[in-house]
Design an enzyme around this catalytic site. Structure first.
Site, PDB file in Angstrom:
ATOM      1  N   LYS A  83      46.565  38.961  44.675  1.00 27.06           N
ATOM      2  CA  LYS A  83      45.961  39.353  43.395  1.00 27.06           C
ATOM      3  C   LYS A  83      44.442  39.152  43.404  1.00 27.06           C
ATOM      4  O   LYS A  83      43.687  40.049  43.052  1.00 27.06           O
ATOM      5  CB  LYS A  83      46.583  38.553  42.235  1.00 27.06           C
ATOM      6  CG  LYS A  83      48.092  38.703  42.128  1.00 27.06           C
ATOM      7  CD  LYS A  83      48.662  37.918  40.958  1.00 27.06           C
ATOM      8  CE  LYS A  83      48.492  36.409  41.035  1.00 27.06           C
ATOM      9  NZ  LYS A  83      49.261  35.770  42.131  1.00 27.06           N
ATOM     10  N   ARG A 112      51.882  34.684  32.451  1.00 25.99           N
ATOM     11  CA  ARG A 112      52.865  34.223  33.426  1.00 25.99           C
ATOM     12  C   ARG A 112      54.179  33.823  32.761  1.00 25.99           C
ATOM     13  O   ARG A 112      55.100  33.409  33.465  1.00 25.99           O
ATOM     14  CB  ARG A 112      52.302  32.988  34.148  1.00 25.99           C
ATOM     15  CG  ARG A 112      51.923  33.211  35.608  1.00 25.99           C
ATOM     16  CD  ARG A 112      51.230  31.940  36.040  1.00 25.99           C
ATOM     17  NE  ARG A 112      51.191  31.690  37.427  1.00 25.99           N
ATOM     18  CZ  ARG A 112      50.108  31.906  38.191  1.00 25.99           C
ATOM     19  NH1 ARG A 112      49.037  32.467  37.710  1.00 25.99           N
ATOM     20  NH2 ARG A 112      50.120  31.541  39.434  1.00 25.99           N
ATOM     21  N   ARG A 137      45.446  30.180  53.474  1.00 27.33           N
ATOM     22  CA  ARG A 137      44.394  30.595  52.531  1.00 27.33           C
ATOM     23  C   ARG A 137      43.222  29.609  52.507  1.00 27.33           C
ATOM     24  O   ARG A 137      43.396  28.397  52.570  1.00 27.33           O
ATOM     25  CB  ARG A 137      44.974  30.700  51.113  1.00 27.33           C
ATOM     26  CG  ARG A 137      43.877  30.860  50.053  1.00 27.33           C
ATOM     27  CD  ARG A 137      44.360  31.444  48.769  1.00 27.33           C
ATOM     28  NE  ARG A 137      45.451  30.731  48.147  1.00 27.33           N
ATOM     29  CZ  ARG A 137      46.130  31.211  47.109  1.00 27.33           C
ATOM     30  NH1 ARG A 137      45.826  32.388  46.588  1.00 27.33           N
ATOM     31  NH2 ARG A 137      47.128  30.503  46.597  1.00 27.33           N
ATOM     32  N   ARG A 166      42.967  24.768  48.939  1.00 29.89           N
ATOM     33  CA  ARG A 166      43.427  24.232  47.664  1.00 29.89           C
ATOM     34  C   ARG A 166      44.453  23.128  47.886  1.00 29.89           C
ATOM     35  O   ARG A 166      45.294  23.234  48.772  1.00 29.89           O
ATOM     36  CB  ARG A 166      44.079  25.357  46.839  1.00 29.89           C
ATOM     37  CG  ARG A 166      43.104  26.157  46.030  1.00 29.89           C
ATOM     38  CD  ARG A 166      43.708  27.431  45.492  1.00 29.89           C
ATOM     39  NE  ARG A 166      44.975  27.262  44.773  1.00 29.89           N
ATOM     40  CZ  ARG A 166      45.611  28.261  44.169  1.00 29.89           C
ATOM     41  NH1 ARG A 166      45.114  29.488  44.188  1.00 29.89           N
ATOM     42  NH2 ARG A 166      46.743  28.035  43.536  1.00 29.89           N
ATOM     43  N   ARG A 201      56.134  26.620  43.515  1.00 28.17           N
ATOM     44  CA  ARG A 201      55.481  27.666  42.716  1.00 28.17           C
ATOM     45  C   ARG A 201      56.283  28.967  42.758  1.00 28.17           C
ATOM     46  O   ARG A 201      56.339  29.688  41.770  1.00 28.17           O
ATOM     47  CB  ARG A 201      54.051  27.894  43.220  1.00 28.17           C
ATOM     48  CG  ARG A 201      53.078  26.810  42.720  1.00 28.17           C
ATOM     49  CD  ARG A 201      51.882  26.601  43.629  1.00 28.17           C
ATOM     50  NE  ARG A 201      51.042  27.756  43.794  1.00 28.17           N
ATOM     51  CZ  ARG A 201      50.220  27.943  44.818  1.00 28.17           C
ATOM     52  NH1 ARG A 201      50.120  27.028  45.773  1.00 28.17           N
ATOM     53  NH2 ARG A 201      49.478  29.015  44.879  1.00 28.17           N
TER      54      ARG A 201
END
Ligand code: ADP
Ligand code: ADP
Ligand code: ZN
Length: 221
Positions: free
Chosen positions: A18, A93, A132, A165, A176
């Site tokens: 996203k 969400r 990431r 992160r 998640r």
């Protein structure tokens, strides 16, 4: 008269791309990129009360409570640069968030124009999340293998430092994904019923996904 504002939602599970795609679509759409996760991380970095409250949930991979999240995003949407609309990423969400957004937009005679749902398989998501890296300065998203910066650890766009992160571990990512299935998936049906949803195959290369999103926007906006 001002033109009608445009609201586009980028939906998809954690690490589906996203943020990466939003950066690329911002220019085409000429809309500010409003990402709830980025807003929370900004508050964390600046050690605000909101950031402290959100951290407890973020570290566990759980959703921050709806009231806090809705207030934060609606406040962002009320700022001057968002008077032409927004490209929303990571919000809504939950169904409660979607209804609150619909109500807030309807109050001004506006509404959601398009919802783009990026689909990626679970194992690919885990590979994306664990590799990431984000820029501390501008928030740009990289991947150590799939989208590496020219110089390791340094942002191509602004020279900022790249970091991982805290919640991008396999364990928190699996949590998640469960949260996504239980609380966010129902939104697919919610927006499908409103006739606003388009599915996008997110498993292709970054460029191919951008092309598919661009086509969906050009044909449906
Ligand atoms: P999200 O905002 O949905 O959480 P990101 O845009 O941060 O996802 O992307 C998650 C990770 O996957 C990043 O490391 C990014 O570089 C990488 N990525 C994004 N799109 C692709 C793609 N199409 N193929 C391979 N890796 C991708
Ligand atoms: P990802 O890029 O992996 O999709 P985000 O950066 O969007 O993740 O979100 C990181 C964390 O911030 C979430 O795990 C959650 O704790 C919190 N968060 C972000 N957006 C929302 C939202 N709309 N509602 C509740 N919590 C959120
Ligand atoms: Zn940067």
């Amino acid at each position: 008269m001002e033109p009608e504002p445009t609201y586009v939602i980028l939906m998809g599970p954690p690490a589906s791309g996203k943020g990466t795609q939003a950066e690329r679509l911002q220019e085409l759409l000429d809309l500010p990129h409003v990402a709830s996760g980025d807003l929370f991380r900004y508050n964390l970095k600046n050690e605000t009360e909101l950031g402290r409250r959100a951290k407890v949930y973020m570290d566990k991979g759980e959703l921050v409570p709806d009231d806090v999240t809705i207030a934060m995003v609606l406040d962002r949407l009320s700022q001057a640069d968002a008077n032409k609309g927004a490209l929303l990423d990571g919000f809504p969400r939950t169904v409660v968030q979607a209804e609150a957004l619909d109500d807030a937009l309807a109050e001004k005679g506006n509404g959601i124009d398009l919802v783009l749902n990026i689909r990626v398989s679970e194992e690919e998501l885990i590979a994306r999340v664990t590799g990431r890296r984000l820029c501390r300065q501008c928030g740009a998203s990289y991947h150590v293998k799939f989208n590496p910066p020219k110089e390791p650890g340094v942002c191509d766009k602004c020279g900022g430092e790249l970091y991982q992160r805290d919640d991008d571990t396999e364990e928190v990512a699996r949590k998640r994904l469960d949260v996504y299935e239980a609380q966010t998936k129902p939104l697919v049906e919610y927006y499908e019923e409103e006739g606003l949803l388009i599915h996008i195959d997110g498993e292709k290369s970054i460029d191919e996904v951008t092309t598919a999103l661009r086509e969906a926007i050009e044909n449906n906006l």
